[in-house]
Design a protein around this motif. Structure first.
Motif, mmCIF file in Angstrom:
data_model
loop_
_atom_site.group_PDB
_atom_site.id
_atom_site.type_symbol
_atom_site.label_atom_id
_atom_site.label_comp_id
_atom_site.label_asym_id
_atom_site.label_seq_id
_atom_site.Cartn_x
_atom_site.Cartn_y
_atom_site.Cartn_z
ATOM 1 N N LYS A 254 19.127 9.771 35.580
ATOM 2 C CA LYS A 254 19.799 8.773 36.417
ATOM 3 C C LYS A 254 21.073 8.246 35.761
ATOM 4 C CE LYS A 254 15.695 7.036 38.856
ATOM 5 N NZ LYS A 254 14.819 5.858 39.069
ATOM 6 N N SER A 255 22.066 7.973 36.592
ATOM 7 C CA SER A 255 23.317 7.395 36.104
ATOM 8 C C SER A 255 23.163 5.892 35.908
ATOM 9 C CB SER A 255 24.450 7.689 37.086
ATOM 10 O OG SER A 255 24.158 7.102 38.345
ATOM 11 N N ILE A 256 24.156 5.286 35.260
ATOM 12 C CA ILE A 256 24.134 3.850 34.982
ATOM 13 C C ILE A 256 25.395 3.205 35.538
ATOM 14 C CG2 ILE A 256 24.046 2.081 33.186
ATOM 15 C CD1 ILE A 256 22.769 4.172 31.351
ATOM 16 N N ASN A 257 25.213 2.274 36.450
ATOM 17 C CA ASN A 257 26.314 1.446 36.975
ATOM 18 C C ASN A 257 27.476 2.257 37.546
ATOM 19 O OD1 ASN A 257 24.749 -0.610 35.994
ATOM 20 N ND2 ASN A 257 26.141 -1.223 34.352
ATOM 21 N N ASN A 258 27.216 3.439 38.046
ATOM 22 C CA ASN A 258 28.271 4.300 38.578
ATOM 23 C C ASN A 258 29.383 4.545 37.569
ATOM 24 O OD1 ASN A 258 27.041 4.504 41.151
ATOM 25 N ND2 ASN A 258 27.900 2.513 41.721
ATOM 26 N N LYS A 259 29.026 4.492 36.278
ATOM 27 C CA LYS A 259 30.014 4.685 35.215
ATOM 28 C C LYS A 259 29.584 5.741 34.204
ATOM 29 C CE LYS A 259 31.847 -0.062 35.115
ATOM 30 N NZ LYS A 259 32.014 -1.252 34.240
ATOM 31 N N VAL A 260 28.308 5.721 33.879
ATOM 32 C CA VAL A 260 27.793 6.611 32.834
ATOM 33 C C VAL A 260 26.806 7.586 33.470
ATOM 34 C CG1 VAL A 260 26.586 6.778 30.633
ATOM 35 C CG2 VAL A 260 28.061 4.806 31.101
ATOM 36 N N TYR A 261 27.087 8.860 33.349
ATOM 37 C CA TYR A 261 26.263 9.911 33.957
ATOM 38 C C TYR A 261 25.716 10.815 32.849
ATOM 39 C CZ TYR A 261 28.610 8.291 38.167
ATOM 40 O OH TYR A 261 29.088 7.505 39.191
ATOM 41 N N PHE A 262 24.642 11.512 33.171
ATOM 42 C CA PHE A 262 23.979 12.348 32.174
ATOM 43 C C PHE A 262 23.804 13.764 32.712
ATOM 44 C CE2 PHE A 262 22.940 8.012 31.307
ATOM 45 C CZ PHE A 262 22.875 7.912 29.920
ATOM 46 N N ALA A 263 24.061 14.749 31.867
ATOM 47 C CA ALA A 263 23.915 16.147 32.263
ATOM 48 C C ALA A 263 23.381 16.962 31.103
ATOM 49 C CB ALA A 263 25.260 16.706 32.723
ATOM 50 N N GLY A 264 22.544 17.937 31.434
ATOM 51 C CA GLY A 264 21.961 18.798 30.415
ATOM 52 C C GLY A 264 20.541 19.155 30.795
ATOM 53 N N GLY A 265 19.933 20.017 30.021
ATOM 54 C CA GLY A 265 18.595 20.494 30.337
ATOM 55 C C GLY A 265 17.532 19.431 30.391
ATOM 56 N N GLU A 266 17.787 18.298 29.741
ATOM 57 C CA GLU A 266 16.790 17.227 29.702
ATOM 58 C C GLU A 266 17.098 16.092 30.668
ATOM 59 O OE1 GLU A 266 16.065 17.940 24.937
ATOM 60 O OE2 GLU A 266 17.878 17.017 25.739
ATOM 61 N N TYR A 267 18.240 16.172 31.343
ATOM 62 C CA TYR A 267 18.662 15.106 32.249
ATOM 63 C C TYR A 267 18.752 15.662 33.666
ATOM 64 C CZ TYR A 267 20.375 13.693 27.610
ATOM 65 O OH TYR A 267 20.485 13.427 26.270
ATOM 66 N N THR A 268 17.613 15.914 34.279
ATOM 67 C CA THR A 268 17.617 16.542 35.598
ATOM 68 C C THR A 268 17.013 15.605 36.641
ATOM 69 O OG1 THR A 268 15.435 17.615 35.460
ATOM 70 C CG2 THR A 268 17.281 18.738 34.392
ATOM 71 N N ASP A 269 16.684 16.176 37.795
ATOM 72 C CA ASP A 269 16.106 15.378 38.875
ATOM 73 C C ASP A 269 14.587 15.312 38.780
ATOM 74 O OD1 ASP A 269 15.423 17.934 39.539
ATOM 75 O OD2 ASP A 269 16.496 17.979 41.447
ATOM 76 N N GLY A 270 14.014 15.885 37.725
ATOM 77 C CA GLY A 270 12.569 15.847 37.540
ATOM 78 C C GLY A 270 11.824 16.998 38.183
ATOM 79 N N GLU A 271 12.537 17.814 38.958
ATOM 80 C CA GLU A 271 11.899 18.966 39.597
ATOM 81 C C GLU A 271 11.670 20.095 38.585
ATOM 82 O OE1 GLU A 271 10.773 19.295 42.753
ATOM 83 O OE2 GLU A 271 11.246 17.174 43.063
ATOM 84 N N ASP A 272 12.620 20.260 37.682
ATOM 85 C CA ASP A 272 12.554 21.291 36.654
ATOM 86 C C ASP A 272 13.459 20.841 35.519
ATOM 87 O OD1 ASP A 272 11.934 23.587 35.313
ATOM 88 O OD2 ASP A 272 13.101 24.937 36.581
ATOM 89 N N TRP A 273 13.226 21.357 34.318
ATOM 90 C CA TRP A 273 14.075 20.935 33.205
ATOM 91 C C TRP A 273 14.032 21.969 32.074
ATOM 92 C CZ3 TRP A 273 9.697 18.280 34.802
ATOM 93 C CH2 TRP A 273 8.602 18.268 33.942
ATOM 94 N N VAL A 274 14.962 21.799 31.154
ATOM 95 C CA VAL A 274 15.064 22.590 29.931
ATOM 96 C C VAL A 274 15.159 24.093 30.183
ATOM 97 C CG1 VAL A 274 14.156 22.979 27.637
ATOM 98 C CG2 VAL A 274 13.776 20.798 28.717
ATOM 99 N N SER A 275 16.205 24.504 30.846
ATOM 100 C CA SER A 275 16.623 25.904 30.922
ATOM 101 C C SER A 275 18.125 25.852 31.129
ATOM 102 C CB SER A 275 15.928 26.640 32.078
ATOM 103 O OG SER A 275 16.289 26.078 33.319
ATOM 104 N N VAL A 276 18.815 26.952 30.885
ATOM 105 C CA VAL A 276 20.264 26.918 30.991
ATOM 106 C C VAL A 276 20.713 26.640 32.421
ATOM 107 C CG1 VAL A 276 22.400 28.187 30.618
ATOM 108 C CG2 VAL A 276 20.497 28.476 29.032
ATOM 109 N N HIS A 277 20.041 27.265 33.372
ATOM 110 C CA HIS A 277 20.500 27.067 34.750
ATOM 111 C C HIS A 277 20.226 25.650 35.247
ATOM 112 C CE1 HIS A 277 16.270 27.992 35.793
ATOM 113 N NE2 HIS A 277 16.509 27.396 36.944
ATOM 114 N N THR A 278 19.116 25.021 34.807
ATOM 115 C CA THR A 278 18.881 23.634 35.229
ATOM 116 C C THR A 278 19.872 22.688 34.549
ATOM 117 O OG1 THR A 278 17.162 23.357 33.526
ATOM 118 C CG2 THR A 278 16.440 23.971 35.733
ATOM 119 N N ALA A 279 20.306 23.040 33.337
ATOM 120 C CA ALA A 279 21.330 22.243 32.667
ATOM 121 C C ALA A 279 22.634 22.305 33.453
ATOM 122 C CB ALA A 279 21.542 22.746 31.245
#
Length: 292
Positions: A254-279
């Motif tokens: 999840k982002s913070i205050n419409n200012k700080v966003y997160f991306a990468g294999g561990e920062y997903t929508d919770g459906e899947d995580w930790v692979s290159v394509h999900t990153a």
């Protein structure tokens, strides 16, 4: 995505190796459906692997050229101040300002306080970061004069939530005369292996393989190399446990205050995580959210 280009006559992936999705996803990552047509793949159970190529090569060839002149190297981010109208990022190279930022550092860096935030991260985000189970990561590659090991095997790990340890044919489909057995370990097995010296690793692995293959490992051993991801100062570990709670993963993304966003294999929508394509997909999601 680090590789060893010299160990064999094909790239040795010391990090991400498998394509854990359909190969056409590569085209989706770079907005060009023709990309996968120009690359060769080999099936490996339910996944795919590149042939004489790697994830590192893919991003170097298809994404890096468009952003190369915008990358600042050898600069470590120290703090992020998002208290004002602009986000201020302080690094070893100076102070930078932006309307919004995307953070894509490995989760272990945040967990160990590698970046100072002003104000402090919201409680839900901070708790998710601190409660996340990040597995240690370790890979090794052993070359033998003959391929006595077949497809390799999995070493039982108990409980399964504590990690994985797999020996596999790293030269599968590579059209190579080198016989390379890969060792992939995360979690507790990786922690134990990462404490060994190179010689101790050789002795430990050959002994384990000799038990399974009747002494053939020691008889046909040629050389080995390894990668301990705990020792990389800007990575510090493997990746988020496969058994993590999806709700925690969603909170990480999840982002913070419409200012700080997160991306990468561990920062997903919770459906899947930790692979290159999900990153890559999480980065696209972060950019789309930021622009909206």
């Amino acid at each position: 995505m680090k590789i060893n280009p010299d160990f064999a006559d094909f790239p040795i992936p010391l990090g991400a190796e498998w394509i854990e999705t359909k190969t056409m996803t590569l085209g989706e990552i770079v907005n060009d459906d023709r990309v996968s047509i120009g690359l060769n793949f080999v099936e490996d159970d339910a996944d795919y692997k590149f042939v004489r190529y790697s994830w590192f090569n893919f991003f170097e060839d298809y994404l890096l050229p468009s952003v190369r002149d915008k990358i600042r190297y050898q600069e470590v981010v120290q703090s992020i101040d998002y208290s004002g109208n602009e986000v201020k990022v302080s690094s070893s190279g100076g102070l930078f300002s932006a309307d919004r930022v995307i953070i894509s550092v490995p989760l272990k860096v945040l967990q160990e306080g590698g970046i100072f935030f002003q104000p402090a991260l919201p409680a839900n985000k901070s708790e998710a970061i601190q409660n996340a189970t990040i597995w240690e990561g370790f890979k090794a590659f052993f070359e033998f004069s003959i391929p006595f090991y077949g497809d390799g095997f999995s070493v039982p790990v108990s409980p399964k939530e504590s990690g994985q340890k797999i020996y596999y044919d790293a030269a599968l489909g590579q059209d190579s005369n080198h016989h390379i057995l890969g060792l992939f370990a995360v979690g507790e097995p990786a922690r134990m292996l990462s404490q060994l010296s190179s010689e101790e690793l050789k002795i430990n692995v050959l002994a384990e393989l000799d038990e399974v293959y009747n002494g053939q490992a020691s008889a046909f051993y040629l050389k080995h190399t390894s990668q301990n991801w705990q020792s990389e100062p800007h990575i510090r570990g493997g990746y988020l446990s496969d058994h993590e709670d999806w709700r925690l993963v969603k909170e990480l993304g999840k982002s913070i205050n419409n200012k700080v966003y997160f991306a990468g294999g561990e920062y997903t929508d919770g459906e899947d995580w930790v692979s290159v394509h999900t990153a890559a997909q999480s980065a696209r999601r972060a950019v789309e959210e930021m622009l909206s």
